[in-house]
Design a protein around this motif. Structure first.
Motif, mmCIF file in Angstrom:
data_model
loop_
_atom_site.group_PDB
_atom_site.id
_atom_site.type_symbol
_atom_site.label_atom_id
_atom_site.label_comp_id
_atom_site.label_asym_id
_atom_site.label_seq_id
_atom_site.Cartn_x
_atom_site.Cartn_y
_atom_site.Cartn_z
ATOM 1 N N ASP A 179 29.825 58.165 57.349
ATOM 2 C CA ASP A 179 30.627 59.301 57.802
ATOM 3 C C ASP A 179 29.759 60.439 58.332
ATOM 4 O O ASP A 179 30.248 61.543 58.554
ATOM 5 N N ALA A 180 28.466 60.188 58.499
ATOM 6 C CA ALA A 180 27.568 61.234 58.984
ATOM 7 C C ALA A 180 27.946 61.626 60.410
ATOM 8 O O ALA A 180 28.344 60.795 61.227
ATOM 9 N N ALA A 187 35.910 68.920 58.079
ATOM 10 C CA ALA A 187 37.311 68.590 57.810
ATOM 11 C C ALA A 187 37.566 67.100 57.988
ATOM 12 O O ALA A 187 38.246 66.468 57.171
ATOM 13 N N GLU A 188 37.021 66.531 59.047
ATOM 14 C CA GLU A 188 37.206 65.100 59.271
ATOM 15 C C GLU A 188 36.437 64.276 58.247
ATOM 16 O O GLU A 188 36.850 63.182 57.863
ATOM 17 N N GLN A 212 38.558 64.097 55.233
ATOM 18 C CA GLN A 212 39.651 63.159 55.451
ATOM 19 C C GLN A 212 39.157 61.724 55.424
ATOM 20 O O GLN A 212 39.840 60.815 54.917
ATOM 21 N N TRP A 213 37.950 61.487 55.962
ATOM 22 C CA TRP A 213 37.371 60.135 55.936
ATOM 23 C C TRP A 213 37.198 59.668 54.500
ATOM 24 O O TRP A 213 37.516 58.517 54.167
ATOM 25 N N GLN A 214 36.691 60.561 53.634
ATOM 26 C CA GLN A 214 36.500 60.200 52.233
ATOM 27 C C GLN A 214 37.840 59.941 51.545
ATOM 28 O O GLN A 214 37.987 58.984 50.762
ATOM 29 N N LEU A 218 40.260 68.388 44.936
ATOM 30 C CA LEU A 218 38.878 68.527 45.383
ATOM 31 C C LEU A 218 38.686 67.845 46.735
ATOM 32 O O LEU A 218 38.913 66.638 46.864
ATOM 33 N N PRO A 219 38.264 68.586 47.759
ATOM 34 C CA PRO A 219 37.932 67.940 49.030
ATOM 35 C C PRO A 219 36.579 67.238 48.898
ATOM 36 O O PRO A 219 35.580 67.853 48.549
#
Length: 498
Positions: free
Chosen positions: A66-67, A72-73, A76-78, A185-186
């Motif tokens: 996801d690097a 924000a994205e 969302q990816w996680q 938690l984000p």
């Protein structure tokens, strides 16, 4: 106050203490420092390059999947990663095992090798300390990179997703977060991968099964001694010299323990006990040290491997701040466990197989014991069905002991897939079955002892029978035995056999 220390190995004993403590379990200052250091290190290396050295570092850490995404994205990816892997199915994992998963996961992350944020680990411990148990399902783990499906369900409530069990109710995780004024938690880079990587589902099942199996070793020795005493089996096979020359530690220990618990019994002096030569005793009585001892030695090895795994750090990508490294190991974190889980299941199954044979001899009407141990044989069937129930469990154990560690499979880039999750669930079921098998034998042996009165067994065994009689009484006439069997299994599971 109990703490998780990354530098102090988590033993089976210390794990049990943490699980039974009434105090709040927290991260030690050293654990918090390690987690923060690892998280900061990862964040800095993922920032845009500002120097030639930073360029190489950034390129190196850009290998994370996801690097390069905006924050924000990235969050969302996680979240998508956890949601997409939350595909477990029934049955539901018992809350006692979910507690273990939470604690074991927090301990693994406390090593600071996964790059997770400190609030993430703290929240897992919040769930543990506040009795918030995420709803996790037993089926779904293949072990390719860890127990991904169960761990996804375990960690969804961090985001306010999924369900939890709280105070006897099954609730939406978001509602329970609200009760405690906890914000979702984000997740940041690497965190979703770190939460999904690991073998905490397997370890939860394994550590609990191993604790119960260790107690079963002690219970099996004592119950076998009682059965041997009331049956009139000779003590000659327990002689220390026989097992000293065999050279295995387990049988030596078991033989010594049986001699100790039988000390002071009046039963060997009875005429019915002296009428049969030792060589005519059934092997189920003569070979207790050899069989129980081998199981004891096997579990000693299993314990070593399991404690290593309790302290191991696993994951697809681990960070080493002191060496400026992020390494992609792509290891199979569950692979060491299927082997020892198969070992555990077979070792404990052996205890049950020998126990079932002793029960069959006790109710067969041999050595002046009434057939089926019935007080009134003209009208009652007594304990006729006990060997049948024990035999059915022994038969099932044979199926459950089919090795899972040799059934790895996979397709494409995903393989071999560890079958540790299946092995863990099966080993736990074997332990549960043997608890019942030994409970059945104890019921029969206590019944037989009453027929040997007024002679008394040893003080140690009489104390066990007295405690057992508080939960399961003598069977003077036929009654529904199922409740007695269930109470007997619980007695085996909970009594202090030490």
């Amino acid at each position: 106050m109990p703490y998780l220390y990354p530098t102090q190995p988590l033993t089976l004993a210390s794990l049990a203490d943490l699980l039974h403590t009434k105090d709040t379990v927290r991260l030690s200052p050293e654990a918090e420092q390690r987690i923060s250091t690892g998280h900061t290190f990862l964040r800095q290396r993922l920032e845009p390059a500002s120097s030639p050295d930073a360029v190489s570092n950034h390129d190196f850490f850009a290998r994370l999947p996801d690097a390069g995404l905006p924050p924000a994205e990235q969050a969302q990816w996680q979240a998508n990663l956890l949601m997409s892997h939350a595909a477990g199915t029934c049955p539901e994992v018992p809350t006692t095992l979910v507690r273990r998963m939470l604690l074991l996961k927090a301990h693994s992350l406390s090593q600071g090798r996964n790059g997770v944020a400190l609030p993430t680990v703290r929240r897992l411990l919040d769930f543990f300390n506040r009795d918030v148990w995420p709803v996790v399902y037993e089926q779904g783990s293949l072990g390719a990179y860890g127990d991904q499906a169960p761990l996804a369900h375990l960690c969804l409530p961090l985001l306010g997703l999924g369900e939890v069990n709280y105070q006897g109710y099954r609730l939406a995780a978001a509602d329970v977060l609200g009760l405690f004024s906890w914000e979702p938690l984000p997740l940041q880079a690497q965190e979703g991968l770190a939460l999904l990587g690991g073998n905490q589902f397997m370890l939860a099942y394994t550590t609990e099964a191993l604790e119960r199996a260790t107690r079963l070793l002690r219970a099996a020795d004592v119950i076998a001694a009682l059965s041997s005493d009331v049956f009139g089996a000779s003590a000659e096979p327990l002689h220390e010299a026989l097992h000293r020359v065999r050279m295995h530690a387990g049988p030596v220990t078991v033989a010594r323990r049986l001699r100790e618990v039988l000390e002071g019994s009046q039963l060997p002096a009875q005429a019915w006990a002296q009428a049969v030569p030792a060589e005519l005793d059934p092997q189920a009585f003569r070979c207790v040290p050899q069989v129980h001892g081998a199981s004891r030695d096997a579990l000693a090895y299993v314990s070593q491997v399991v404690e290593n795994e309790c302290n191991a750090v696993t994951g697809q990508a681990l960070i080493f701040p002191e060496e400026n490294l992020l390494l992609h190991g792509a290891s199979l974190p569950g692979q060491p466990l299927p082997l020892v889980l198969d070992h555990l299941a077979m070792a404990i199954s052996g205890l049950g197989s020998l126990s079932e044979r002793r029960t069959a001899h006790l109710v067969a009407g041999q050595r002046q014991l009434p057939r089926y141990l019935a007080a009134d044989q003209a009208l009652n069937f007594g304990l006729l069905s006990l060997p049948h129930s024990a035999a059915s469990l022994v038969s099932q154990n044979k199926q459950l002991c089919s090795p899972s560690s040799i059934t790895e499979s996979g397709t494409g880039d995903f393989g071999p897939l560890s079958t540790g999750a299946t092995a863990a669930a099966e080993a736990r079921r074997v332990v549960e079955n043997v608890e019942q098998i030994l409970g059945i034998e104890l019921l029969a042996a206590a019944q037989a002892l009453d027929f040997r009165r007024p002679a008394r067994s040893s003080p140690a065994l009489e104390a066990v029978v007295a405690a057992f009689r508080e939960v399961v009484t003598f069977v003077p006439h036929d009654r529904v035995l199922a409740p007695d069997l269930h109470r007997a299994a619980r007695f085996v599971r909970e009594y202090d056999w030490a």
